[in-house]
Design a protein around this motif. Structure first.
Motif, PDB file in Angstrom:
ATOM      1  N   ASP A  70       0.695  -1.200   0.155  1.00  0.00           N
ATOM      2  CA  ASP A  70       0.113   0.202   0.055  1.00  0.00           C
ATOM      3  C   ASP A  70       0.828   1.274  -0.051  1.00  0.00           C
ATOM      4  OD1 ASP A  70      -2.495  -1.228   0.193  1.00  0.00           O
ATOM      5  OD2 ASP A  70      -2.120  -1.820   2.238  1.00  0.00           O
ATOM      6  N   ASN A  71       2.076   1.074  -0.343  1.00  0.00           N
ATOM      7  CA  ASN A  71       3.140   2.395  -0.185  1.00  0.00           C
ATOM      8  C   ASN A  71       2.703   3.206  -1.549  1.00  0.00           C
ATOM      9  OD1 ASN A  71       5.244   4.065  -0.135  1.00  0.00           O
ATOM     10  ND2 ASN A  71       6.720   2.452   0.620  1.00  0.00           N
ATOM     11  N   GLU A  72       2.397   4.416  -1.142  1.00  0.00           N
ATOM     12  CA  GLU A  72       2.135   5.221  -2.258  1.00  0.00           C
ATOM     13  C   GLU A  72       3.254   5.468  -3.282  1.00  0.00           C
ATOM     14  OE1 GLU A  72      -0.874   6.875  -3.076  1.00  0.00           O
ATOM     15  OE2 GLU A  72      -1.574   5.554  -1.418  1.00  0.00           O
ATOM     16  N   ILE A  73       4.476   5.232  -2.997  1.00  0.00           N
ATOM     17  CA  ILE A  73       5.685   5.175  -3.976  1.00  0.00           C
ATOM     18  C   ILE A  73       5.362   4.660  -5.105  1.00  0.00           C
ATOM     19  CG2 ILE A  73       6.972   3.460  -2.908  1.00  0.00           C
ATOM     20  CD1 ILE A  73       8.407   6.672  -4.333  1.00  0.00           C
ATOM     21  N   TYR A  74       4.632   3.333  -5.135  1.00  0.00           N
ATOM     22  CA  TYR A  74       4.486   2.836  -6.469  1.00  0.00           C
ATOM     23  C   TYR A  74       3.446   3.595  -7.344  1.00  0.00           C
ATOM     24  CZ  TYR A  74       6.428  -1.545  -4.566  1.00  0.00           C
ATOM     25  OH  TYR A  74       7.259  -2.508  -4.028  1.00  0.00           O
ATOM     26  N   SER A 117      14.896   3.606  -2.897  1.00  0.00           N
ATOM     27  CA  SER A 117      14.928   4.532  -1.994  1.00  0.00           C
ATOM     28  C   SER A 117      15.068   5.862  -2.400  1.00  0.00           C
ATOM     29  CB  SER A 117      16.403   4.156  -1.074  1.00  0.00           C
ATOM     30  OG  SER A 117      16.333   2.737  -0.761  1.00  0.00           O
ATOM     31  N   ILE A 118      14.294   6.651  -1.941  1.00  0.00           N
ATOM     32  CA  ILE A 118      13.999   8.136  -2.397  1.00  0.00           C
ATOM     33  C   ILE A 118      14.738   9.029  -1.587  1.00  0.00           C
ATOM     34  CG2 ILE A 118      12.633   9.809  -2.966  1.00  0.00           C
ATOM     35  CD1 ILE A 118      12.563   7.490  -5.066  1.00  0.00           C
ATOM     36  N   ILE A 154       6.086   6.037  -9.105  1.00  0.00           N
ATOM     37  CA  ILE A 154       6.923   5.589  -9.900  1.00  0.00           C
ATOM     38  C   ILE A 154       6.282   4.817 -10.725  1.00  0.00           C
ATOM     39  CG2 ILE A 154       8.977   5.226  -8.119  1.00  0.00           C
ATOM     40  CD1 ILE A 154       8.071   2.527  -7.684  1.00  0.00           C
ATOM     41  N   GLY A 155       4.956   4.427 -10.868  1.00  0.00           N
ATOM     42  CA  GLY A 155       4.379   3.857 -11.923  1.00  0.00           C
ATOM     43  C   GLY A 155       4.437   2.304 -12.151  1.00  0.00           C
ATOM     44  N   TYR A 156       5.193   1.552 -11.379  1.00  0.00           N
ATOM     45  CA  TYR A 156       5.156   0.162 -11.658  1.00  0.00           C
ATOM     46  C   TYR A 156       5.019  -0.571 -10.187  1.00  0.00           C
ATOM     47  CZ  TYR A 156      10.072   0.707  -9.811  1.00  0.00           C
ATOM     48  OH  TYR A 156      11.255   1.185  -8.994  1.00  0.00           O
ATOM     49  N   LYS A 157       4.905  -1.639 -10.237  1.00  0.00           N
ATOM     50  CA  LYS A 157       5.001  -2.610  -8.918  1.00  0.00           C
ATOM     51  C   LYS A 157       5.315  -4.189  -9.163  1.00  0.00           C
ATOM     52  CE  LYS A 157       1.854  -2.306  -5.606  1.00  0.00           C
ATOM     53  NZ  LYS A 157       0.666  -2.306  -4.771  1.00  0.00           N
ATOM     54  N   TYR A 158       4.883  -4.569 -10.250  1.00  0.00           N
ATOM     55  CA  TYR A 158       5.432  -5.942 -10.661  1.00  0.00           C
ATOM     56  C   TYR A 158       5.681  -6.155 -11.812  1.00  0.00           C
ATOM     57  CZ  TYR A 158       2.141  -6.992  -6.717  1.00  0.00           C
ATOM     58  OH  TYR A 158       1.392  -7.246  -5.653  1.00  0.00           O
ATOM     59  N   CYS A 159       6.349  -7.129 -12.097  1.00  0.00           N
ATOM     60  CA  CYS A 159       7.008  -7.530 -13.539  1.00  0.00           C
ATOM     61  C   CYS A 159       7.024  -8.979 -13.917  1.00  0.00           C
ATOM     62  CB  CYS A 159       8.384  -6.742 -13.989  1.00  0.00           C
ATOM     63  SG  CYS A 159       9.885  -7.823 -12.818  1.00  0.00           S
ATOM     64  N   ILE A 160       7.148  -9.376 -15.239  1.00  0.00           N
ATOM     65  CA  ILE A 160       7.262 -10.752 -15.449  1.00  0.00           C
ATOM     66  C   ILE A 160       8.377 -10.979 -16.395  1.00  0.00           C
ATOM     67  CG2 ILE A 160       5.706 -10.234 -17.431  1.00  0.00           C
ATOM     68  CD1 ILE A 160       4.038 -12.894 -16.942  1.00  0.00           C
ATOM     69  N   THR A 161       8.750 -12.399 -16.382  1.00  0.00           N
ATOM     70  CA  THR A 161      10.036 -12.665 -17.277  1.00  0.00           C
ATOM     71  C   THR A 161       9.663 -14.042 -17.715  1.00  0.00           C
ATOM     72  OG1 THR A 161      11.051 -13.539 -15.109  1.00  0.00           O
ATOM     73  CG2 THR A 161      11.777 -11.342 -15.908  1.00  0.00           C
ATOM     74  N   GLY A 162      10.181 -14.058 -18.972  1.00  0.00           N
ATOM     75  CA  GLY A 162      10.443 -15.294 -19.632  1.00  0.00           C
ATOM     76  C   GLY A 162      11.653 -15.911 -20.171  1.00  0.00           C
ATOM     77  N   SER A 163      12.000 -17.279 -19.983  1.00  0.00           N
ATOM     78  CA  SER A 163      13.159 -17.748 -20.261  1.00  0.00           C
ATOM     79  C   SER A 163      13.203 -19.017 -20.874  1.00  0.00           C
ATOM     80  CB  SER A 163      13.679 -18.200 -18.474  1.00  0.00           C
ATOM     81  OG  SER A 163      14.805 -18.900 -18.660  1.00  0.00           O
ATOM     82  N   ARG A 164      14.464 -19.294 -20.990  1.00  0.00           N
ATOM     83  CA  ARG A 164      14.933 -20.724 -21.803  1.00  0.00           C
ATOM     84  C   ARG A 164      14.760 -21.940 -20.938  1.00  0.00           C
ATOM     85  NH1 ARG A 164      20.223 -19.210 -25.453  1.00  0.00           N
ATOM     86  NH2 ARG A 164      19.437 -17.473 -26.855  1.00  0.00           N
ATOM     87  N   ASP A 165      14.546 -21.511 -19.583  1.00  0.00           N
ATOM     88  CA  ASP A 165      14.160 -22.803 -18.738  1.00  0.00           C
ATOM     89  C   ASP A 165      12.674 -23.248 -18.740  1.00  0.00           C
ATOM     90  OD1 ASP A 165      12.744 -20.916 -17.122  1.00  0.00           O
ATOM     91  OD2 ASP A 165      14.110 -20.674 -15.864  1.00  0.00           O
ATOM     92  N   ASN A 166      12.105 -22.544 -19.821  1.00  0.00           N
ATOM     93  CA  ASN A 166      10.623 -22.897 -20.293  1.00  0.00           C
ATOM     94  C   ASN A 166       9.445 -22.384 -19.094  1.00  0.00           C
ATOM     95  OD1 ASN A 166      11.985 -24.689 -21.935  1.00  0.00           O
ATOM     96  ND2 ASN A 166      11.346 -26.577 -21.083  1.00  0.00           N
ATOM     97  N   SER A 167      10.127 -21.583 -18.238  1.00  0.00           N
ATOM     98  CA  SER A 167       9.006 -21.095 -17.269  1.00  0.00           C
ATOM     99  C   SER A 167       8.867 -19.354 -17.520  1.00  0.00           C
ATOM    100  CB  SER A 167       9.717 -21.403 -15.975  1.00  0.00           C
ATOM    101  OG  SER A 167      10.681 -20.356 -15.446  1.00  0.00           O
TER     102      SER A 167
END
Length: 505
Positions: free
Chosen positions: A346-350, A376-377, A353-366
């Motif tokens: 619930d931190n207003e900093i998110y 830190s601001i 800054i406009g982001y909170k989560y990300c997603i990655t795709g890999s050659r490990d099939n996952s």
């Protein structure tokens, strides 16, 4: 001679005539072979059938045409079987009370639109590395391994032929990008959406996306350029390369304005997030099996994503519309994530800054979803590395289902559905809501009528809002989704090693 119990007398007669017709030119140069053909004709054909062949009353190349028809029929059967599999998957999902409702799955409501089968296919002359849809025009761009950019108009009567083929690069075109805003690159009061391409020939080419006119060539990388991305709020273009650098370009001036190194190996992909307070943040992923978040203007590293066991091929910020789904899961399952201070959700900093989560795709099939710790601001200074978790992102969940490398990821505009393309020749669709149903995100649909590795996906952008202040005025999640439902363009495009652009709409 015993008659076939499978073929009718007419079918057997046609087959025998076709065999003789096929063998005659092959054996005609040798007298002994010709004698054999005569004997075979007498054995297989009666007098009337022999006359039909001699009088050319059988279609030329009859056996070859019959055989090619069988191949086409087999392909059609395979396509229909794939569609049937998709339908069965949908039925199975509909019968599961923990899955999304029928209306959502079948895409009857625009906000939950999902593709079922490709509506149009365009065959290119080379393997496709990257695909992009124009923000407003009915144009699809394909960056190909032969260095060309091939452009198709999907509403044209001649859409089987490319609208234009640009000989852009001397080596493979690795990625395409289109600007988010119209840019007056030549300062002549004629702004246009800008198309950019990058290549293993170490150059980035800039084009007018409508007229296809070449505008700029950007040079400065020392090895293959893997990916490019436009800033949403400026005239800047970002690029990443096998030379390990991230570069920021001013495309109007045609110069590199910043370069920094964040990885120890080949940088594969990137994504950009714009912040009103702190300029821009860039996500990158690499052969070093890590993801990195960097404050773009200062080059300071903010956080790392470490957990994949192979090269990370693709990385993306999840949109803010995804936050409500994942936040709920984390708050209701705090025992599973003892290292996450739940108060930071619930931190207003998110919001700043406009982001909170990300997603990655890999050659490990996952595929992995991460919570990124906030920077830190310190007043008067650029954002600094996060003080949480030793500046490492928290792994929220891992999506498993692909049988080979995950090469590309797209996020549905509603933030709920994830699209992934893989070397297993499938596009899989995942529902984030499954986190709050079963705790695991499973495949809700698999689009499997591709004949080659999937190299790229592109979901059509939202149309421009008629209300210029809508993004400032909308506050609730429901209002955001309502706006997206009005602006959504229900189109997905894919491309890969089978040389076919598929438009799903």
């Amino acid at each position: 001679m015993q008659r076939s119990k499978i073929l009718t007398q007419r079918q057997e007669s046609e087959l025998n005539r076709a065999i003789i017709q096929y063998l005659e030119p092959i054996c005609s140069e040798n007298e002994s072979n010709q004698t054999l053909i005569n004997q075979l004709s007498n054995l297989l054909l009666n007098e009337n059938e022999n006359k039909l062949i001699k009088n050319n009353e059988i279609i030329d190349n009859y056996l070859e045409k019959k055989w090619s028809s069988v191949i086409r029929l087999q392909k059609k059967i395979l396509d229909l079987e794939n569609e049937l599999t998709n339908i069965r998957n949908i039925i199975d999902i509909d019968n599961d009370e923990n899955k999304i409702k029928n209306t959502s799955i079948l895409g009857k409501d625009r906000i939950n639109w999902l593709p079922f089968s490709s509506s149009q296919n365009f065959e290119t002359s080379s393997i496709i590395n990257s695909v992009k849809l124009h923000p407003t025009l009915p144009l699809i761009y394909a960056g190909c391994i032969d260095g060309s950019i091939q452009i198709y108009n999907f509403v044209s009567n001649e859409n089987s032929l490319p609208e234009k083929i640009i000989k852009a690069h001397t080596r493979s075109c690795t990625k395409l990008a289109i600007s988010y805003n119209q840019i007056d690159i030549n300062k002549n009061d004629q702004p246009q959406y800008i198309l950019a391409s990058c290549s293993s020939d170490l150059s980035i080419k800039i084009y007018d996306s409508k007229t296809f006119q070449h505008l700029r060539t950007l040079k400065g990388h020392e090895h293959t350029i893997s990916s490019i991305k436009f800033s949403k709020n400026s005239n800047h273009l970002y690029s990443v390369s096998r030379d390990k650098t991230v570069k920021i370009w001013d495309i109007i001036e045609g110069i590199c304005i910043k370069s920094f190194i964040g990885h120890s190996d080949w940088v594969r992909d990137l994504d950009i997030c714009n912040s009103k307070e702190y300029d821009e943040f860039v996500l990158t992923c690499s052969n070093d099996q890590s993801g990195r978040l960097t404050h773009a203007q200062s080059g300071i590293g903010i956080a790392m994503m470490i957990g994949h066991s192979h090269v990370i091929e693709t990385i993306k910020f999840l949109p803010l519309t995804s936050n409500i789904i994942i936040d709920k899961y984390l708050k209701e399952n705090q025992d599973f994530f003892p290292s996450i201070p739940i108060v930071i959700l619930d931190n207003e900093i998110y919001n700043e800054i406009g982001y909170k989560y990300c997603i990655t795709g890999s050659r490990d099939n996952s595929i992995k979803i991460w919570l990124i710790p906030p920077p830190s601001i310190i007043q008067g200074r650029s954002p600094m590395p996060s003080k949480y978790n030793q500046a490492q992102a928290w792994l929220i969940t891992t999506l498993t289902g692909h049988q080979s490398w995950v090469k590309c990821i797209e996020i549905h505009p509603n933030g709920r559905f994830i699209f992934s393309g893989s070397d297993d020749k499938t596009i899989k669709i995942w529902d984030l809501n499954d986190l709050n149903n079963s705790g695991n995100i499973g495949v809700i649909r698999s689009l499997s009528n591709n004949e080659g590795f999937l190299n790229d996906l592109d979901f059509a952008r939202l149309t421009k809002s008629k209300n210029s202040s809508v993004n400032d005025k909308i506050l609730t999640h429901e209002e955001i989704l309502k706006d997206i439902e009005i602006r959504i363009r229900c189109m997905l495009v894919s491309g890969g090693t089978d040389n076919i652009i598929r438009l799903w709409k």
